[in-house]
Design a protein around this motif. Sequence first.
Motif, PDB file in Angstrom:
ATOM      1  N   VAL A  71       4.276  -9.084 -12.059  1.00  0.00           N
ATOM      2  CA  VAL A  71       4.546  -8.520 -13.384  1.00  0.00           C
ATOM      3  C   VAL A  71       4.943  -7.058 -13.193  1.00  0.00           C
ATOM      4  N   PRO A  72       5.825  -6.538 -14.049  1.00  0.00           N
ATOM      5  CA  PRO A  72       6.272  -5.148 -13.886  1.00  0.00           C
ATOM      6  C   PRO A  72       5.180  -4.160 -14.262  1.00  0.00           C
ATOM      7  N   TYR A  73       5.274  -2.980 -13.685  1.00  0.00           N
ATOM      8  CA  TYR A  73       4.285  -1.939 -13.955  1.00  0.00           C
ATOM      9  C   TYR A  73       5.002  -0.598 -14.026  1.00  0.00           C
ATOM     10  N   PHE A  74       4.748   0.150 -15.108  1.00  0.00           N
ATOM     11  CA  PHE A  74       5.417   1.429 -15.343  1.00  0.00           C
ATOM     12  C   PHE A  74       4.364   2.524 -15.507  1.00  0.00           C
ATOM     13  N   PRO A  75       3.804   3.007 -14.423  1.00  0.00           N
ATOM     14  CA  PRO A  75       2.681   3.948 -14.523  1.00  0.00           C
ATOM     15  C   PRO A  75       3.037   5.290 -15.148  1.00  0.00           C
ATOM     16  N   LEU A  76       4.298   5.682 -15.093  1.00  0.00           N
ATOM     17  CA  LEU A  76       4.732   6.937 -15.719  1.00  0.00           C
ATOM     18  C   LEU A  76       5.503   6.683 -17.005  1.00  0.00           C
ATOM     19  N   GLY A  77       5.437   5.454 -17.516  1.00  0.00           N
ATOM     20  CA  GLY A  77       6.241   5.106 -18.677  1.00  0.00           C
ATOM     21  C   GLY A  77       7.686   4.889 -18.274  1.00  0.00           C
TER      22      GLY A  77
ATOM     23  N   ALA B 263       8.130   3.078 -10.629  1.00  0.00           N
ATOM     24  CA  ALA B 263       8.056   1.744 -11.226  1.00  0.00           C
ATOM     25  C   ALA B 263       7.639   0.774 -10.142  1.00  0.00           C
ATOM     26  N   GLY B 264       6.999  -0.303 -10.566  1.00  0.00           N
ATOM     27  CA  GLY B 264       6.518  -1.218  -9.549  1.00  0.00           C
ATOM     28  C   GLY B 264       6.320  -2.630 -10.040  1.00  0.00           C
ATOM     29  N   LEU B 265       5.803  -3.436  -9.147  1.00  0.00           N
ATOM     30  CA  LEU B 265       5.457  -4.822  -9.415  1.00  0.00           C
ATOM     31  C   LEU B 265       4.025  -5.047  -8.950  1.00  0.00           C
ATOM     32  N   ILE B 266       3.261  -5.738  -9.777  1.00  0.00           N
ATOM     33  CA  ILE B 266       1.907  -6.114  -9.380  1.00  0.00           C
ATOM     34  C   ILE B 266       1.891  -7.611  -9.125  1.00  0.00           C
ATOM     35  N   SER B 267       1.558  -7.968  -7.906  1.00  0.00           N
ATOM     36  CA  SER B 267       1.484  -9.368  -7.500  1.00  0.00           C
ATOM     37  C   SER B 267       0.093  -9.619  -6.931  1.00  0.00           C
ATOM     38  N   LYS B 268      -0.684 -10.427  -7.660  1.00  0.00           N
ATOM     39  CA  LYS B 268      -2.090 -10.638  -7.318  1.00  0.00           C
ATOM     40  C   LYS B 268      -2.795  -9.287  -7.282  1.00  0.00           C
ATOM     41  N   ASN B 269      -3.300  -8.876  -6.134  1.00  0.00           N
ATOM     42  CA  ASN B 269      -4.039  -7.613  -6.054  1.00  0.00           C
ATOM     43  C   ASN B 269      -3.273  -6.540  -5.291  1.00  0.00           C
ATOM     44  N   THR B 270      -1.954  -6.642  -5.309  1.00  0.00           N
ATOM     45  CA  THR B 270      -1.123  -5.656  -4.620  1.00  0.00           C
ATOM     46  C   THR B 270      -0.135  -5.029  -5.593  1.00  0.00           C
ATOM     47  N   LEU B 271      -0.063  -3.717  -5.558  1.00  0.00           N
ATOM     48  CA  LEU B 271       0.932  -2.974  -6.326  1.00  0.00           C
ATOM     49  C   LEU B 271       2.024  -2.516  -5.375  1.00  0.00           C
ATOM     50  N   TYR B 272       3.252  -2.963  -5.627  1.00  0.00           N
ATOM     51  CA  TYR B 272       4.417  -2.480  -4.889  1.00  0.00           C
ATOM     52  C   TYR B 272       5.079  -1.426  -5.762  1.00  0.00           C
TER      53      TYR B 272
ATOM     54  N   VAL C  58       0.645   9.857  -9.828  1.00  0.00           N
ATOM     55  CA  VAL C  58       0.863   8.605 -10.551  1.00  0.00           C
ATOM     56  C   VAL C  58      -0.496   8.013 -10.926  1.00  0.00           C
ATOM     57  N   PRO C  59      -0.919   8.173 -12.177  1.00  0.00           N
ATOM     58  CA  PRO C  59      -2.211   7.622 -12.594  1.00  0.00           C
ATOM     59  C   PRO C  59      -2.130   6.120 -12.833  1.00  0.00           C
ATOM     60  N   ILE C  60      -3.149   5.402 -12.415  1.00  0.00           N
ATOM     61  CA  ILE C  60      -3.243   3.963 -12.698  1.00  0.00           C
ATOM     62  C   ILE C  60      -4.667   3.670 -13.187  1.00  0.00           C
ATOM     63  N   PRO C  61      -4.975   4.063 -14.416  1.00  0.00           N
ATOM     64  CA  PRO C  61      -6.351   3.985 -14.920  1.00  0.00           C
ATOM     65  C   PRO C  61      -6.903   2.573 -15.030  1.00  0.00           C
ATOM     66  N   GLU C  62      -6.031   1.574 -15.088  1.00  0.00           N
ATOM     67  CA  GLU C  62      -6.505   0.193 -15.240  1.00  0.00           C
ATOM     68  C   GLU C  62      -6.977  -0.411 -13.926  1.00  0.00           C
ATOM     69  N   TYR C  63      -6.739   0.303 -12.815  1.00  0.00           N
ATOM     70  CA  TYR C  63      -7.018  -0.272 -11.506  1.00  0.00           C
ATOM     71  C   TYR C  63      -7.794   0.706 -10.629  1.00  0.00           C
TER      72      TYR C  63
ATOM     73  N   LEU D 262      -2.683   7.915  -7.620  1.00  0.00           N
ATOM     74  CA  LEU D 262      -1.879   7.943  -6.406  1.00  0.00           C
ATOM     75  C   LEU D 262      -1.179   9.294  -6.330  1.00  0.00           C
ATOM     76  N   LYS D 263      -1.198   9.906  -5.154  1.00  0.00           N
ATOM     77  CA  LYS D 263      -0.589  11.222  -4.981  1.00  0.00           C
ATOM     78  C   LYS D 263       0.508  11.138  -3.923  1.00  0.00           C
ATOM     79  N   PHE D 264       1.670  11.691  -4.265  1.00  0.00           N
ATOM     80  CA  PHE D 264       2.803  11.653  -3.351  1.00  0.00           C
ATOM     81  C   PHE D 264       3.420  13.034  -3.226  1.00  0.00           C
ATOM     82  N   THR D 265       3.882  13.329  -2.041  1.00  0.00           N
ATOM     83  CA  THR D 265       4.710  14.508  -1.806  1.00  0.00           C
ATOM     84  C   THR D 265       5.961  14.021  -1.090  1.00  0.00           C
ATOM     85  N   LEU D 266       7.073  14.027  -1.803  1.00  0.00           N
ATOM     86  CA  LEU D 266       8.326  13.535  -1.231  1.00  0.00           C
ATOM     87  C   LEU D 266       9.189  14.703  -0.766  1.00  0.00           C
ATOM     88  N   PRO D 267      10.103  14.448   0.157  1.00  0.00           N
ATOM     89  CA  PRO D 267      11.013  15.513   0.597  1.00  0.00           C
ATOM     90  C   PRO D 267      11.816  16.077  -0.571  1.00  0.00           C
TER      91      PRO D 267
END
Length: 341
Positions: A233-239, A250-259, A273-278, A311-316
């Motif tokens: 199912v799709p997941y939009f943690p930042l709207g 943006a991502g996909l949640i499949s079983k217990n994995t978030l891509y 990237v907050p994911i308060p439901e998980y 989730l915290k990210f630092t991208l180039p």
Amino acid sequence: IGADCKEMEDYYGDECFMTRNGEKVVAGSRKFLDFRNRKVRDYLTETVDMLVRLGVNYIKFDYNQDVGAGTETDSISLGDGLTRQSEAYLCWVKSIMDKYPDLIIEACSSGGQRMDYKTLSLHPLVSTSDQTDYKKYPHIAANILSAVLPEQAAVWSYPVNSPYEINAQREESAESANARIDEEQVVTNMVNSMLGRMHLASAVHLLNERKRNLIKEGIRCFDSLSAAKKIAVPYFPLGFSDFYGDHAAAGLISKNTLYLAVWNLNGNREIGVPIPEYKVKNLRLVYPSEETEPIGADGGRALYSFEEHLLKFTLPKGYTARFFAADIEKIDGEKRKNKNG
């Protein structure tokens, strides 16, 4: 048909066209056929029959013009005529799919005008855009799963965007292409298509071996997601992504994995990237791997960490992207309510 194609216009006759104010509807350089007319359907069915006999198993139904308000032909209003014509067209598409169940027909989103669920239900896939600018496609890729299944959403991965005008009869040299296109551009193109259905294109043969290997790695990563996408199912943690925003996720949640695809769109390198439901159990970089990840001119590379619900990210710097996976656990609604007070 082409507005100046006299031969086909004479073949069909006036009764086969959509009309307004007594004139054939013209948009750009095209006139529009009315699929309520049997002659239209029969001719195009015969055309598809011929293509299938020749071994064609993939057809793109492109649609880059807007017919406007509709047609007055055999209707009580323009909108009524457009509705009836559209229904006739989709019935014809269904007849083709029923006749050739192994034939893949790609629909055109037509700027979003043909992304209704009737159209989507009849086509195995739909082109989400003609966009080939890797800096702009993230806004489409980050939102498209709100409307289209991931295995149905065709997204361009276009690592070598041409420096020349469209239809220019010339090809860039390998030396020029590699000087102009860096590894981050290749990676971002691959991430753009990771959540949907990858359409890899452009003159990738011009790239050097390391950049081609990043493409190959991206394809392997994409292929590995096929089983997960079937139940995800799709997941939009930042709207939804804002076209003028500095980041997207943006991502996909499949079983217990978030891509999760994460983009830095020339903004601040740090992205939360907050994911308060998980509850997050771990977080890992999937593409590119840490062994093949590009290192920016400033020595920067992707950093990532997680807290329980963040989730915290630092991208180039610049326009960059990475693809991650996280093992997660759904939080019971009552527990989350109690935890938040």
